[in-house]
Design a protein around this motif. Structure first.
Motif, PDB file in Angstrom:
ATOM      1  N   ARG A  86      -4.260   4.879   2.012  1.00 53.52           N
ATOM      2  CA  ARG A  86      -3.694   4.000   0.992  1.00 53.52           C
ATOM      3  C   ARG A  86      -2.504   4.674   0.306  1.00 53.52           C
ATOM      4  O   ARG A  86      -1.514   4.016  -0.026  1.00 53.52           O
ATOM      5  CB  ARG A  86      -4.755   3.602  -0.031  1.00 53.52           C
ATOM      6  N   LEU A  87      -2.600   5.991   0.098  1.00 55.77           N
ATOM      7  CA  LEU A  87      -1.469   6.721  -0.485  1.00 55.77           C
ATOM      8  C   LEU A  87      -0.262   6.674   0.463  1.00 55.77           C
ATOM      9  O   LEU A  87       0.869   6.486   0.021  1.00 55.77           O
ATOM     10  CB  LEU A  87      -1.847   8.184  -0.754  1.00 55.77           C
ATOM     11  N   ILE A  88      -0.507   6.859   1.752  1.00 52.30           N
ATOM     12  CA  ILE A  88       0.570   6.832   2.744  1.00 52.30           C
ATOM     13  C   ILE A  88       1.281   5.477   2.723  1.00 52.30           C
ATOM     14  O   ILE A  88       2.504   5.403   2.751  1.00 52.30           O
ATOM     15  CB  ILE A  88       0.022   7.156   4.151  1.00 52.30           C
ATOM     16  N   TYR A  89       0.506   4.399   2.664  1.00 51.86           N
ATOM     17  CA  TYR A  89       1.079   3.051   2.663  1.00 51.86           C
ATOM     18  C   TYR A  89       1.543   2.594   1.279  1.00 51.86           C
ATOM     19  O   TYR A  89       2.230   1.593   1.160  1.00 51.86           O
ATOM     20  CB  TYR A  89       0.052   2.031   3.179  1.00 51.86           C
ATOM     21  N   GLY A  90       1.131   3.302   0.233  1.00 53.68           N
ATOM     22  CA  GLY A  90       1.493   2.892  -1.126  1.00 53.68           C
ATOM     23  C   GLY A  90       0.675   1.711  -1.607  1.00 53.68           C
ATOM     24  O   GLY A  90       1.179   0.832  -2.314  1.00 53.68           O
ATOM     25  N   THR A 136       6.616   1.655   2.785  1.00 53.28           N
ATOM     26  CA  THR A 136       5.571   1.751   1.769  1.00 53.28           C
ATOM     27  C   THR A 136       5.730   0.641   0.732  1.00 53.28           C
ATOM     28  O   THR A 136       6.837   0.204   0.430  1.00 53.28           O
ATOM     29  CB  THR A 136       5.611   3.122   1.052  1.00 53.28           C
ATOM     30  N   LEU A 137       4.586   0.175   0.212  1.00 47.02           N
ATOM     31  CA  LEU A 137       4.600  -0.915  -0.763  1.00 47.02           C
ATOM     32  C   LEU A 137       5.036  -0.440  -2.144  1.00 47.02           C
ATOM     33  O   LEU A 137       5.617  -1.211  -2.907  1.00 47.02           O
ATOM     34  CB  LEU A 137       3.206  -1.550  -0.856  1.00 47.02           C
ATOM     35  N   ASP A 138       4.757   0.842  -2.465  1.00 43.88           N
ATOM     36  CA  ASP A 138       5.048   1.299  -3.823  1.00 43.88           C
ATOM     37  C   ASP A 138       6.508   1.683  -4.052  1.00 43.88           C
ATOM     38  O   ASP A 138       7.063   1.390  -5.091  1.00 43.88           O
ATOM     39  CB  ASP A 138       4.113   2.441  -4.235  1.00 43.88           C
ATOM     40  N   ASN A 139       7.150   2.318  -3.061  1.00 40.51           N
ATOM     41  CA  ASN A 139       8.529   2.755  -3.308  1.00 40.51           C
ATOM     42  C   ASN A 139       9.509   2.405  -2.193  1.00 40.51           C
ATOM     43  O   ASN A 139      10.644   2.828  -2.225  1.00 40.51           O
ATOM     44  CB  ASN A 139       8.569   4.263  -3.598  1.00 40.51           C
ATOM     45  N   GLY A 140       9.073   1.639  -1.200  1.00 40.90           N
ATOM     46  CA  GLY A 140       9.976   1.176  -0.148  1.00 40.90           C
ATOM     47  C   GLY A 140      10.427   2.247   0.828  1.00 40.90           C
ATOM     48  O   GLY A 140      11.391   2.046   1.560  1.00 40.90           O
TER      49      GLY A 140
END
Length: 171
Positions: A86-90, A136-140
């Motif tokens: 989940r961290l890897i994907y954000g 990534t969803l969190d920072n692109g």
């Protein structure tokens, strides 16, 4: 004049033969290089598969910095991704995911190929091994991942679950 034409024709024929011979030599050299590249690719692919198989042997409790684990319940379509994954994907810890959500994490240009790979694996029972890019969803941030997985079947031969791991290959 006819002698000049014959001489020119002979010279031209000799040049064509020489170029034909040179083209044949180049073709042989290119074929050899192609075979070497194919062998190198196959060896690299085999090494990558061994690495992914070794990673799959780890428990999902073991978290390596660039490795995540995933699992899809085929009955409910629920997708589980390890905390590190989940961290890897954000992706936030609380977010519930489905297989469809997971496929949306794969960059669009690789998505159809991933869908086809999963469909083929479900039909054939073959191991999934795929390289793809995601954002990534969190920072692109764009990252290249390699995923592998296996299908678990019930006693009647119906697929129950797909599970495996993914590793960041470049970012």
């Amino acid at each position: 004049m006819p002698q000049i034409i014959k001489d020119n024709e002979l010279a031209l024929n000799e040049r064509v033969k020489a170029l034909s011979h040179e083209a044949s030599d180049l073709k042989s050299e290119l074929m050899s290089i192609g075979e070497e590249l194919e062998l190198a690719y196959a060896q690299t692919d085999k090494a990558n598969n061994k690495l992914l198989e070794a990673l799959d042997c780890f428990s999902t409790e073991v978290e390596l910095p660039d490795v995540g684990y995933w699992s899809v319940n085929l009955e409910t379509q629920e997708l589980s991704i390890s905390e590190n994954g989940r961290l890897i994907y954000g992706i936030s810890k609380e977010k519930r995911l489905t297989l469809t959500d997971g496929l949306k994490l794969v960059d669009e240009e690789f998505r159809d190929d991933m869908i086809n790979t999963i469909a083929e694996a479900l039909k054939s029972g073959k191991r999934i091994v795929k390289n793809y890019r995601m954002t990534t969803l969190d920072n692109g941030e764009s990252k290249w991942l390699m995923t592998s997985g296996n299908i678990t079947y019930n006693d009647h031969g119906s697929p129950l679950r797909i599970s495996g791991s993914f590793v960041i290959t470049t970012s």
